[in-house]
Design a protein around this motif. Structure first.
Motif, PDB file in Angstrom:
ATOM      1  N   SER A 101       0.635   4.370  -6.307  1.00 46.08           N
ATOM      2  CA  SER A 101       0.420   5.757  -6.741  1.00 46.08           C
ATOM      3  C   SER A 101      -1.070   5.982  -7.003  1.00 46.08           C
ATOM      4  CB  SER A 101       1.194   6.031  -8.025  1.00 46.08           C
ATOM      5  OG  SER A 101       0.639   5.293  -9.110  1.00 46.08           O
ATOM      6  N   PRO A 102      -1.505   7.239  -7.004  1.00 45.74           N
ATOM      7  CA  PRO A 102      -2.901   7.513  -7.354  1.00 45.74           C
ATOM      8  C   PRO A 102      -3.265   6.976  -8.741  1.00 45.74           C
ATOM      9  CG  PRO A 102      -1.921   9.449  -6.339  1.00 45.74           C
ATOM     10  CD  PRO A 102      -0.808   8.462  -6.557  1.00 45.74           C
ATOM     11  N   GLU A 103      -2.321   7.019  -9.652  1.00 49.91           N
ATOM     12  CA  GLU A 103      -2.586   6.524 -11.006  1.00 49.91           C
ATOM     13  C   GLU A 103      -2.838   5.009 -10.995  1.00 49.91           C
ATOM     14  OE1 GLU A 103      -0.799  10.360 -11.068  1.00 49.91           O
ATOM     15  OE2 GLU A 103       0.004   8.492 -10.204  1.00 49.91           O
ATOM     16  N   GLU A 104      -2.024   4.282 -10.239  1.00 53.13           N
ATOM     17  CA  GLU A 104      -2.212   2.831 -10.143  1.00 53.13           C
ATOM     18  C   GLU A 104      -3.534   2.490  -9.470  1.00 53.13           C
ATOM     19  OE1 GLU A 104       2.357   1.158  -9.779  1.00 53.13           O
ATOM     20  OE2 GLU A 104       1.447   2.152  -8.047  1.00 53.13           O
ATOM     21  N   TYR A 105      -3.858   3.219  -8.416  1.00 54.16           N
ATOM     22  CA  TYR A 105      -5.134   3.018  -7.728  1.00 54.16           C
ATOM     23  C   TYR A 105      -6.299   3.237  -8.699  1.00 54.16           C
ATOM     24  CZ  TYR A 105      -8.902   3.720  -4.326  1.00 54.16           C
ATOM     25  OH  TYR A 105     -10.077   3.627  -3.628  1.00 54.16           O
ATOM     26  N   ASP A 106      -6.284   4.375  -9.387  1.00 52.97           N
ATOM     27  CA  ASP A 106      -7.367   4.708 -10.303  1.00 52.97           C
ATOM     28  C   ASP A 106      -7.485   3.677 -11.424  1.00 52.97           C
ATOM     29  OD1 ASP A 106      -7.952   6.934  -8.807  1.00 52.97           O
ATOM     30  OD2 ASP A 106      -6.954   8.346 -10.160  1.00 52.97           O
TER      31      ASP A 106
ATOM     32  N   VAL B 209      -4.947  -3.008  -3.078  1.00 56.59           N
ATOM     33  CA  VAL B 209      -5.744  -2.216  -4.018  1.00 56.59           C
ATOM     34  C   VAL B 209      -6.517  -3.132  -4.962  1.00 56.59           C
ATOM     35  CG1 VAL B 209      -5.637  -0.566  -5.917  1.00 56.59           C
ATOM     36  CG2 VAL B 209      -4.315  -0.162  -3.850  1.00 56.59           C
TER      37      VAL B 209
ATOM     38  N   SER C 125       0.812  -1.217   0.000  1.00 55.98           N
ATOM     39  CA  SER C 125       0.000   0.000   0.000  1.00 55.98           C
ATOM     40  C   SER C 125       0.846   1.268   0.000  1.00 55.98           C
ATOM     41  CB  SER C 125      -0.924   0.016   1.225  1.00 55.98           C
ATOM     42  OG  SER C 125      -1.844  -1.037   1.177  1.00 55.98           O
TER      43      SER C 125
END
Length: 247
Positions: free
Chosen positions: A100-105, A149, A96
């Protein structure tokens, strides 16, 4: 008479792994199957490999417009369908603290949003008495290292499916969840598992999976066929994981 004679099915992510094995089995059981994937060359190769009864449609399930295009194509070619298998997904293993936010999104765009809006677009084309199969994962209910995630993006699917099973009851559209454990597919290479590392990994998995081995895509396809063809199975989450959910 075969189990799916005269049926029409869509399988997203049907160009490889579990999706391709399921498409092959559904065609063998008499269905016309549309498989989707992002890469035209891979989709075309899969269609040729599966043979008569299979056709392809290219696009990314993370793109909301893709689902509208697919629905229009299916409406023009077949008028309606009987089975929608929301199978496309991605996985990138990471702790976690490194996500990155990009990977999460990306995970939620493909694994959750792509399923939701796919069903939204295709459900009007499903014949009364048809069915939806959502491919989730053992990771949605069992804690696995570096899966946080991915697990979250898959866990949403069970909530979607249970609600859809009630929403669509007047049309007798069944909705079920297929939750695989570790399966021997191309994704192992995408996760960075080299051929040299495979024997050690397989030995490790044999020790933690009660069945003593990985699952095979064809075994998951057989489970999908059960969900597609048994008219009294509705609202269930079928774990096909060699017993790993118990370990």
């Amino acid at each position: 008479m075969s189990a799916l004679d005269g049926k029409v099915a869509i399988i997203t992510g049907g160009n490889s792994g579990i999706g391709k094995a399921t498409a092959r089995l559904f065609v063998r059981e008499g269905a016309n199957v549309i498989i989707t994937g992002r890469r035209p060359d891979v989709v075309d190769n899969a269609v040729r490999e599966i043979g008569a009864g299979a056709s392809g449609f290219c696009g990314d399930v993370a793109d909301i417009a893709f689902h509208s295009r697919l629905a229009a194509e299916v409406r023009n070619r077949f008028g309606a369908i009987d089975i929608y298998m929301a199978n496309a997904g991605i996985i990138n293993l990471a702790g976690s603290h490194t996500v990155s936010p990009e990977e999460y999104d990306q995970h939620f765009a493909v694994n959750s949003r792509g399923v939701f809006f796919g069903v939204q677009a295709i459900a009007p084309l499903i014949r009364d008495g048809g069915n939806i199969i959502v491919t989730s994962s053992l990771a949605a209910t069992k804690i696995l290292p570096q899966h946080t995630v991915y697990a979250g993006s898959k866990a949403a699917l069970a909530a979607f499916a249970r609600n859809w099973a009630i929403e669509f009851k007047e049309r007798r559209i069944r909705v079920n969840i297929l939750s695989p454990g570790p399966v021997d597919t191309e994704i192992l290479g995408k996760l960075g598992v080299s051929e040299a590392d495979r024997p050690a990994l397989e030995e490790h998995m044999a020790n933690i999976i009660p069945a003593g081995r990985y699952g095979q895509p064809e075994e998951l396809a057989q489970a999908a066929l059960l969900l597609a063809s048994n008219g009294f199975v509705n609202g269930v989450e079928l774990h096909v994981d060699g017993g790993m959910s118990l370990a």
